[in-house]
Design a protein around this motif. Structure first.
Motif, PDB file in Angstrom:
ATOM      1  N   ARG A   1       0.776  -1.167   0.036  1.00 26.13           N
ATOM      2  CA  ARG A   1      -0.050   0.078  -0.020  1.00 26.13           C
ATOM      3  C   ARG A   1       0.952   1.333   0.003  1.00 26.13           C
ATOM      4  O   ARG A   1       0.657   2.321  -0.620  1.00 26.13           O
ATOM      5  CB  ARG A   1      -0.862  -0.201   1.002  1.00 26.13           C
TER       6      ARG A   1
ATOM      7  N   ASN B   1       1.878   1.834  -3.324  1.00 27.73           N
ATOM      8  CA  ASN B   1       0.742   2.463  -4.048  1.00 27.73           C
ATOM      9  C   ASN B   1       0.552   3.879  -3.997  1.00 27.73           C
ATOM     10  O   ASN B   1       0.132   4.697  -4.615  1.00 27.73           O
ATOM     11  CB  ASN B   1      -0.521   1.664  -3.786  1.00 27.73           C
TER      12      ASN B   1
ATOM     13  N   ALA C   1      -9.901   1.069   1.474  1.00 26.24           N
ATOM     14  CA  ALA C   1      -9.015   0.463   0.586  1.00 26.24           C
ATOM     15  C   ALA C   1      -7.730  -0.039   1.414  1.00 26.24           C
ATOM     16  O   ALA C   1      -7.465  -1.276   1.256  1.00 26.24           O
ATOM     17  CB  ALA C   1      -8.609   1.327  -0.489  1.00 26.24           C
TER      18      ALA C   1
ATOM     19  N   HIS D   1      -6.860  -4.074   2.024  1.00 26.44           N
ATOM     20  CA  HIS D   1      -5.671  -4.540   1.655  1.00 26.44           C
ATOM     21  C   HIS D   1      -5.078  -5.210   2.763  1.00 26.44           C
ATOM     22  O   HIS D   1      -4.470  -6.406   2.664  1.00 26.44           O
ATOM     23  CB  HIS D   1      -4.775  -3.310   0.878  1.00 26.44           C
TER      24      HIS D   1
ATOM     25  N   PRO E   1      -2.657  -8.348  -2.284  1.00 27.78           N
ATOM     26  CA  PRO E   1      -3.685  -7.557  -2.714  1.00 27.78           C
ATOM     27  C   PRO E   1      -3.611  -7.433  -4.211  1.00 27.78           C
ATOM     28  O   PRO E   1      -4.708  -7.238  -4.691  1.00 27.78           O
ATOM     29  CB  PRO E   1      -3.239  -6.226  -1.976  1.00 27.78           C
ATOM     30  N   ALA E   2      -2.490  -7.308  -4.723  1.00 27.08           N
ATOM     31  CA  ALA E   2      -2.209  -7.131  -6.073  1.00 27.08           C
ATOM     32  C   ALA E   2      -2.703  -8.489  -6.890  1.00 27.08           C
ATOM     33  O   ALA E   2      -3.614  -8.424  -7.967  1.00 27.08           O
ATOM     34  CB  ALA E   2      -0.940  -6.912  -6.631  1.00 27.08           C
TER      35      ALA E   2
ATOM     36  N   VAL F   1      -5.096 -10.392  -5.719  1.00 24.58           N
ATOM     37  CA  VAL F   1      -6.424 -10.609  -5.777  1.00 24.58           C
ATOM     38  C   VAL F   1      -7.184  -9.780  -6.532  1.00 24.58           C
ATOM     39  O   VAL F   1      -7.922  -9.914  -7.293  1.00 24.58           O
ATOM     40  CB  VAL F   1      -6.934 -10.341  -4.186  1.00 24.58           C
ATOM     41  N   LYS F   2      -6.664  -8.447  -6.701  1.00 26.53           N
ATOM     42  CA  LYS F   2      -7.292  -7.361  -7.740  1.00 26.53           C
ATOM     43  C   LYS F   2      -7.017  -7.891  -9.213  1.00 26.53           C
ATOM     44  O   LYS F   2      -8.059  -7.824 -10.071  1.00 26.53           O
ATOM     45  CB  LYS F   2      -6.365  -6.222  -7.466  1.00 26.53           C
ATOM     46  N   LYS F   3      -6.090  -8.566  -9.720  1.00 25.03           N
ATOM     47  CA  LYS F   3      -5.874  -9.363 -10.796  1.00 25.03           C
ATOM     48  C   LYS F   3      -6.753 -10.489 -11.255  1.00 25.03           C
ATOM     49  O   LYS F   3      -7.400 -10.386 -12.306  1.00 25.03           O
ATOM     50  CB  LYS F   3      -4.366  -9.438 -11.011  1.00 25.03           C
TER      51      LYS F   3
ATOM     52  N   GLY G   1      -9.769 -10.690  -9.603  1.00 25.47           N
ATOM     53  CA  GLY G   1     -10.975 -10.111  -9.964  1.00 25.47           C
ATOM     54  C   GLY G   1     -11.300  -9.479 -11.157  1.00 25.47           C
ATOM     55  O   GLY G   1     -12.306  -9.498 -11.823  1.00 25.47           O
ATOM     56  N   GLN G   2     -10.256  -8.915 -11.804  1.00 26.10           N
ATOM     57  CA  GLN G   2     -10.182  -8.309 -13.099  1.00 26.10           C
ATOM     58  C   GLN G   2     -10.568  -9.527 -14.129  1.00 26.10           C
ATOM     59  O   GLN G   2     -11.198  -9.347 -14.972  1.00 26.10           O
ATOM     60  CB  GLN G   2      -9.118  -7.487 -13.581  1.00 26.10           C
TER      61      GLN G   2
END
Length: 116
Positions: free
Chosen positions: A16, A19, A47, A51, A82-83, A85-87, A89-90
């Motif tokens: 984070r 980021n 957020a 995270h 976190p990165a 899980v974000k990917k 999800g995309q």
């Protein structure tokens, strides 16, 4: 196990922090959470909490699966979680059906179905 959860959360905080540095550079000297260029402090704090939660849960789960986990391994898992899980999800959103039936709902008039 709890110490590994904390180390994972520390890794998530490091993620984070990176980021934040990227967002601060994009805003050019301003605070990235301030409006109008940012979402506001509440969204930024939410957020951060999400995270840290993702990083802690993932690191805790990984520490039970790996025989003799090291602190640095768990820190790295927490930083990457976190990165990842974000990917994921995309990808899931890209594969999900859009629900578009081909007709624009705004163009339908009341009573149009009665005529068919």
């Amino acid at each position: 196990m709890w110490e590994f959860v904390l180390w994972g959360m520390l890794g998530g905080a490091a993620n984070r922090g990176v980021n934040y540095l990227e967002a601060a550079a994009r805003v050019k000297g301003g605070k990235p959470w301030r409006r109008p260029k940012g979402p506001g402090g509440g969204a930024y704090l939410a957020a951060l909490v999400v995270h840290l939660f993702i990083a802690g849960v993932t690191a805790g789960a990984a520490s039970t699966l790996v025989q003799g986990p090291t602190v640095w391994m768990i820190f790295g898992i927490g930083a990457v979680a976190p990165a990842a899980v974000k990917k994921a999800g995309q990808y899931a959103l890209a594969l999900a059906p859009s629900g578009d039936t081909g007709e624009d709902a705004d163009e339908l008039e009341v009573g149009e179905d009665d005529e068919k």
